[in-house]
Design a protein around this motif. Structure first.
Motif, PDB file in Angstrom:
ATOM      1  N   GLN A   1      95.469 -87.847   9.652  1.00  0.00           N
ATOM      2  CA  GLN A   1      94.608 -88.773  10.386  1.00  0.00           C
ATOM      3  C   GLN A   1      93.187 -88.239  10.482  1.00  0.00           C
ATOM      4  OE1 GLN A   1      97.053 -88.881  13.932  1.00  0.00           O
ATOM      5  NE2 GLN A   1      97.653 -91.010  13.550  1.00  0.00           N
ATOM      6  N   THR A   2      93.054 -86.922  10.613  1.00  0.00           N
ATOM      7  CA  THR A   2      91.726 -86.321  10.687  1.00  0.00           C
ATOM      8  C   THR A   2      90.965 -86.511   9.388  1.00  0.00           C
ATOM      9  OG1 THR A   2      92.480 -84.675  12.301  1.00  0.00           O
ATOM     10  CG2 THR A   2      90.458 -84.178  11.083  1.00  0.00           C
ATOM     11  N   TYR A   3      91.634 -86.367   8.253  1.00  0.00           N
ATOM     12  CA  TYR A   3      90.961 -86.571   6.969  1.00  0.00           C
ATOM     13  C   TYR A   3      90.567 -88.035   6.774  1.00  0.00           C
ATOM     14  CZ  TYR A   3      91.398 -81.860   5.152  1.00  0.00           C
ATOM     15  OH  TYR A   3      91.241 -80.505   4.937  1.00  0.00           O
ATOM     16  N   LEU A   4      91.405 -88.933   7.237  1.00  0.00           N
ATOM     17  CA  LEU A   4      91.049 -90.356   7.164  1.00  0.00           C
ATOM     18  C   LEU A   4      89.859 -90.642   8.072  1.00  0.00           C
ATOM     19  CD1 LEU A   4      91.674 -93.214   6.166  1.00  0.00           C
ATOM     20  CD2 LEU A   4      93.310 -93.442   8.061  1.00  0.00           C
ATOM     21  N   MET A   5      89.872 -90.043   9.252  1.00  0.00           N
ATOM     22  CA  MET A   5      88.762 -90.199  10.191  1.00  0.00           C
ATOM     23  C   MET A   5      87.470 -89.638   9.597  1.00  0.00           C
ATOM     24  SD  MET A   5      88.552 -88.513  13.969  1.00  0.00           S
ATOM     25  CE  MET A   5      88.591 -86.893  13.208  1.00  0.00           C
ATOM     26  N   MET A   6      87.577 -88.526   8.899  1.00  0.00           N
ATOM     27  CA  MET A   6      86.410 -87.924   8.252  1.00  0.00           C
ATOM     28  C   MET A   6      85.777 -88.905   7.269  1.00  0.00           C
ATOM     29  SD  MET A   6      86.311 -84.760   5.526  1.00  0.00           S
ATOM     30  CE  MET A   6      87.062 -85.834   4.278  1.00  0.00           C
ATOM     31  N   ALA A   7      86.611 -89.557   6.477  1.00  0.00           N
ATOM     32  CA  ALA A   7      86.097 -90.513   5.488  1.00  0.00           C
ATOM     33  C   ALA A   7      85.405 -91.685   6.187  1.00  0.00           C
ATOM     34  CB  ALA A   7      87.236 -90.998   4.595  1.00  0.00           C
ATOM     35  N   ARG A   8      86.000 -92.184   7.263  1.00  0.00           N
ATOM     36  CA  ARG A   8      85.403 -93.320   7.989  1.00  0.00           C
ATOM     37  C   ARG A   8      84.079 -92.922   8.626  1.00  0.00           C
ATOM     38  NH1 ARG A   8      90.729 -94.399  10.259  1.00  0.00           N
ATOM     39  NH2 ARG A   8      89.944 -93.418  12.174  1.00  0.00           N
ATOM     40  N   THR A   9      84.035 -91.735   9.231  1.00  0.00           N
ATOM     41  CA  THR A   9      82.814 -91.271   9.893  1.00  0.00           C
ATOM     42  C   THR A   9      81.684 -91.080   8.889  1.00  0.00           C
ATOM     43  OG1 THR A   9      84.129 -90.175  11.602  1.00  0.00           O
ATOM     44  CG2 THR A   9      81.837 -89.476  11.357  1.00  0.00           C
ATOM     45  N   ALA A  10      82.011 -90.441   7.767  1.00  0.00           N
ATOM     46  CA  ALA A  10      81.001 -90.226   6.731  1.00  0.00           C
ATOM     47  C   ALA A  10      80.467 -91.557   6.227  1.00  0.00           C
ATOM     48  CB  ALA A  10      81.594 -89.414   5.583  1.00  0.00           C
ATOM     49  N   TRP A  11      81.359 -92.514   6.033  1.00  0.00           N
ATOM     50  CA  TRP A  11      80.926 -93.826   5.546  1.00  0.00           C
ATOM     51  C   TRP A  11      80.036 -94.525   6.573  1.00  0.00           C
ATOM     52  CZ3 TRP A  11      79.712 -96.546   1.671  1.00  0.00           C
ATOM     53  CH2 TRP A  11      79.561 -97.928   1.772  1.00  0.00           C
ATOM     54  N   THR A  12      80.373 -94.381   7.863  1.00  0.00           N
ATOM     55  CA  THR A  12      79.571 -95.025   8.910  1.00  0.00           C
ATOM     56  C   THR A  12      78.142 -94.515   8.881  1.00  0.00           C
ATOM     57  OG1 THR A  12      81.487 -95.377  10.350  1.00  0.00           O
ATOM     58  CG2 THR A  12      79.314 -95.337  11.398  1.00  0.00           C
ATOM     59  N   TYR A  13      77.968 -93.213   8.801  1.00  0.00           N
ATOM     60  CA  TYR A  13      76.616 -92.646   8.830  1.00  0.00           C
ATOM     61  C   TYR A  13      75.877 -92.830   7.503  1.00  0.00           C
ATOM     62  CZ  TYR A  13      76.950 -90.531  13.436  1.00  0.00           C
ATOM     63  OH  TYR A  13      77.029 -90.342  14.796  1.00  0.00           O
TER      64      TYR A  13
ATOM     65  N   GLY B   1      76.715 -95.129   4.960  1.00  0.00           N
ATOM     66  CA  GLY B   1      76.596 -96.543   4.620  1.00  0.00           C
ATOM     67  C   GLY B   1      75.580 -97.285   5.459  1.00  0.00           C
ATOM     68  N   SER B   2      75.410 -96.877   6.716  1.00  0.00           N
ATOM     69  CA  SER B   2      74.441 -97.543   7.599  1.00  0.00           C
ATOM     70  C   SER B   2      73.012 -97.059   7.375  1.00  0.00           C
ATOM     71  CB  SER B   2      74.825 -97.301   9.065  1.00  0.00           C
ATOM     72  OG  SER B   2      74.666 -95.932   9.399  1.00  0.00           O
ATOM     73  N   GLY B   3      72.863 -95.984   6.611  1.00  0.00           N
ATOM     74  CA  GLY B   3      71.539 -95.398   6.410  1.00  0.00           C
ATOM     75  C   GLY B   3      71.117 -94.474   7.530  1.00  0.00           C
TER      76      GLY B   3
ATOM     77  N   PHE C   1      71.044 -94.310  16.590  1.00  0.00           N
ATOM     78  CA  PHE C   1      70.712 -94.744  15.237  1.00  0.00           C
ATOM     79  C   PHE C   1      71.835 -95.562  14.603  1.00  0.00           C
ATOM     80  CE2 PHE C   1      67.066 -91.953  13.499  1.00  0.00           C
ATOM     81  CZ  PHE C   1      66.426 -91.948  14.727  1.00  0.00           C
ATOM     82  N   LEU C   2      72.976 -95.691  15.276  1.00  0.00           N
ATOM     83  CA  LEU C   2      74.111 -96.432  14.719  1.00  0.00           C
ATOM     84  C   LEU C   2      73.956 -97.930  14.986  1.00  0.00           C
ATOM     85  CD1 LEU C   2      77.007 -93.994  15.682  1.00  0.00           C
ATOM     86  CD2 LEU C   2      76.058 -94.405  13.396  1.00  0.00           C
ATOM     87  N   PRO C   3      74.558 -98.765  14.143  1.00  0.00           N
ATOM     88  CA  PRO C   3      74.305-100.221  14.208  1.00  0.00           C
ATOM     89  C   PRO C   3      74.620-100.875  15.544  1.00  0.00           C
ATOM     90  CG  PRO C   3      75.443 -99.640  12.162  1.00  0.00           C
ATOM     91  CD  PRO C   3      75.415 -98.408  13.004  1.00  0.00           C
ATOM     92  N   ASP C   4      75.724-100.475  16.190  1.00  0.00           N
ATOM     93  CA  ASP C   4      76.158-101.192  17.392  1.00  0.00           C
ATOM     94  C   ASP C   4      75.775-100.492  18.701  1.00  0.00           C
ATOM     95  OD1 ASP C   4      77.213-103.055  15.694  1.00  0.00           O
ATOM     96  OD2 ASP C   4      79.301-102.419  15.945  1.00  0.00           O
ATOM     97  N   ALA C   5      74.798 -99.597  18.650  1.00  0.00           N
ATOM     98  CA  ALA C   5      74.357 -98.900  19.865  1.00  0.00           C
ATOM     99  C   ALA C   5      73.348 -99.748  20.635  1.00  0.00           C
ATOM    100  CB  ALA C   5      73.768 -97.545  19.508  1.00  0.00           C
ATOM    101  N   HIS C   6      73.606-101.045  20.746  1.00  0.00           N
ATOM    102  CA  HIS C   6      72.664-101.955  21.408  1.00  0.00           C
ATOM    103  C   HIS C   6      72.451-101.547  22.866  1.00  0.00           C
ATOM    104  CE1 HIS C   6      73.419-104.493  17.906  1.00  0.00           C
ATOM    105  NE2 HIS C   6      74.708-104.442  18.184  1.00  0.00           N
ATOM    106  N   ARG C   7      73.547-101.241  23.550  1.00  0.00           N
ATOM    107  CA  ARG C   7      73.450-100.890  24.982  1.00  0.00           C
ATOM    108  C   ARG C   7      72.605 -99.647  25.185  1.00  0.00           C
ATOM    109  NH1 ARG C   7      74.760 -99.362  29.980  1.00  0.00           N
ATOM    110  NH2 ARG C   7      76.643 -98.551  30.818  1.00  0.00           N
ATOM    111  N   LEU C   8      72.845 -98.619  24.408  1.00  0.00           N
ATOM    112  CA  LEU C   8      72.088 -97.383  24.570  1.00  0.00           C
ATOM    113  C   LEU C   8      70.605 -97.610  24.300  1.00  0.00           C
ATOM    114  CD1 LEU C   8      71.781 -94.382  25.053  1.00  0.00           C
ATOM    115  CD2 LEU C   8      72.525 -93.968  22.701  1.00  0.00           C
TER     116      LEU C   8
END
Length: 414
Positions: A96-108, A110-112, A282-289
């Motif tokens: 699960q950690t390796y899958l999470m790593m892939a998702r986290t890397a893609w989030t940062y 892929g979003s630029g 800097f992340l896409p959905d950090a509207h509140r922050l």
């Protein structure tokens, strides 16, 4: 403002609300850190800091008596406890950690966000990439050793039975891979690979939004602060360290917008230390922050001081969190006051040489003693006789601060 015997005491009693970063360890560590480092700073600076435990309250904290410049001040500390939420978020197996790593890397990536974060400070970006690189390296080493041992075993057994040799090769190889990965996980208290991976993935999993369980805990803490603002203390001081900085921004912005700040005393002030706000804002959905940063930057009810240091490779040193997030108001921006704790100047050469490669320890230096202190002293701020606003009234921001808009995402409404 420097402390001297001529200081006019404006704080007799203070409430301090401390917000830790992403940390799975019970907050008693912060009490003991305060006890140990307060004693060390007192010896250097010639004052007294006495800490005692606290009994019979619904939240975790401690009490402090400070005797500085011929004045005595009492302070009561409360800690936002979210270590249980952190521990729950870290309860993932290796796969699960390796899958999470892939998702986290893609989030940062892929979003630029990653590319833009590198325009600020490379230190915290390297810290973010460290667990990714190490997890890949650990897997590569495990696969290599598994292939070597499995291949050797298969060759030896295959001399008697090719089929049995093939089965042994796969079995020994797989067992080697699993064993080595489990060993890496076991020694993570020295490598911090899994810890950091879960830290960065916590915000990335929601693309910058706060998970509901954390929002609920923040709302409870906001109620505690609001209650303290109706008491007879002279200052309510909110302190956010690391990831706790952006939680503090949102908690105080909620109180401000809800009209829960008193018109008169006590003073309400905000201190952020070693902040990593851009990793979230800097992340896409950090509207509140981003909205909270915008609102907190232009009011004048709460004095906000942001302290970082270029020597801290885990923080976005001297990056104005409002400006770099692209949400500074066109006119009327007042906060935060951004300046450096200047580790290379406030720590002796011997102490700096001892700490400079201990990156995680340096990230906590703001909460510790300095053997050559200047105008930043955590214990004077939290247990001294004047408010945070008064202490830094007229203090100029660091000239080398970064205050240009960098974030791609600046929306403040979902």
């Amino acid at each position: 403002m420097s402390d001297s015997a001529k200081v006019i005491q404006t704080v007799n009693r203070r409430r301090v609300f401390y917000i830790p970063g992403y940390d799975p360890i019970h907050p008693r560590r912060y009490r003991e850190l305060y006890r140990k480092e307060g004693r060390a700073q007192a010896e250097v600076s010639g004052y007294e800091v006495e800490l005692i435990g606290r009994q019979g309250t619904g939240s975790y904290g401690w009490q402090v008596t400070g005797r500085m410049d011929g004045r005595e001040t009492e302070a009561e500390f409360d800690v936002l406890v979210w270590s249980d939420i952190v521990r729950d978020s870290m309860e993932q197996n290796i796969a699960q950690t390796y899958l999470m790593m892939a998702r986290t890397a893609w989030t940062y990536i892929g979003s630029g966000a990653l590319r833009r974060l590198m325009r600020l400070r490379k230190g915290p970006v390297i810290a973010a990439l460290y667990p990714v690189g190490m997890l890949i390296l650990q897997l590569g080493l495990a696969l290599l050793l598994g292939r070597i041992l499995g291949g050797l075993t298969g060759w030896l057994v295959g001399q008697m039975s090719p089929l049995l040799g093939l089965l042994c090769a796969w079995g020994i190889g797989l067992a080697t891979v699993v064993t080595l990965l489990l060993w890496f996980r076991k020694i993570d208290n020295k490598l911090f690979v899994y810890y950091l991976m879960h830290d960065y993935s916590y915000s990335a999993s929601t693309k910058g939004a706060n998970p509901p369980e954390l929002e609920a805990r923040m709302a409870e803490f906001a109620d505690q602060i609001a209650e303290a603002l109706t008491s007879d203390v002279d200052e309510v001081l909110v302190v956010g360290h690391s990831s706790g900085a952006h939680l503090g921004v949102s908690i105080l912005a909620d109180l401000l917008r809800a009209g829960r700040l008193p018109d008169t005393r006590p003073a309400l002030n905000f201190l952020t230390l070693g902040q990593v706000v851009p990793m979230v804002s800097f992340l896409p959905d950090a509207h509140r922050l981003r909205r909270d940063l915008h609102d907190l930057s232009q009011q004048d009810r709460i004095a906000w001081v942001d302290v970082t240091a270029p020597g801290d490779g885990c923080a976005f040193a001297l990056c104005d969190p409002v400006s770099v997030s692209g949400v500074a108001p066109v006119t009327g921006k007042r906060w935060p006051l951004v300046f450096s704790a200047a580790f290379t100047q406030t720590l002796s050469p011997e102490r700096w040489a001892e700490l400079r490669w201990r990156f995680f320890r340096l990230h906590f230096q703001y909460l510790c003693a300095f053997d050559r202190p200047k105008d930043y002293d955590y214990f004077r701020i939290t247990a001294g006789p004047i408010t945070l606003r008064e202490r830094y009234d007229g203090r100029a921001p660091s000239k080398s601060r970064i205050d240009v808009a960098v974030s791609k995402y600046t929306s403040m409404a979902p």
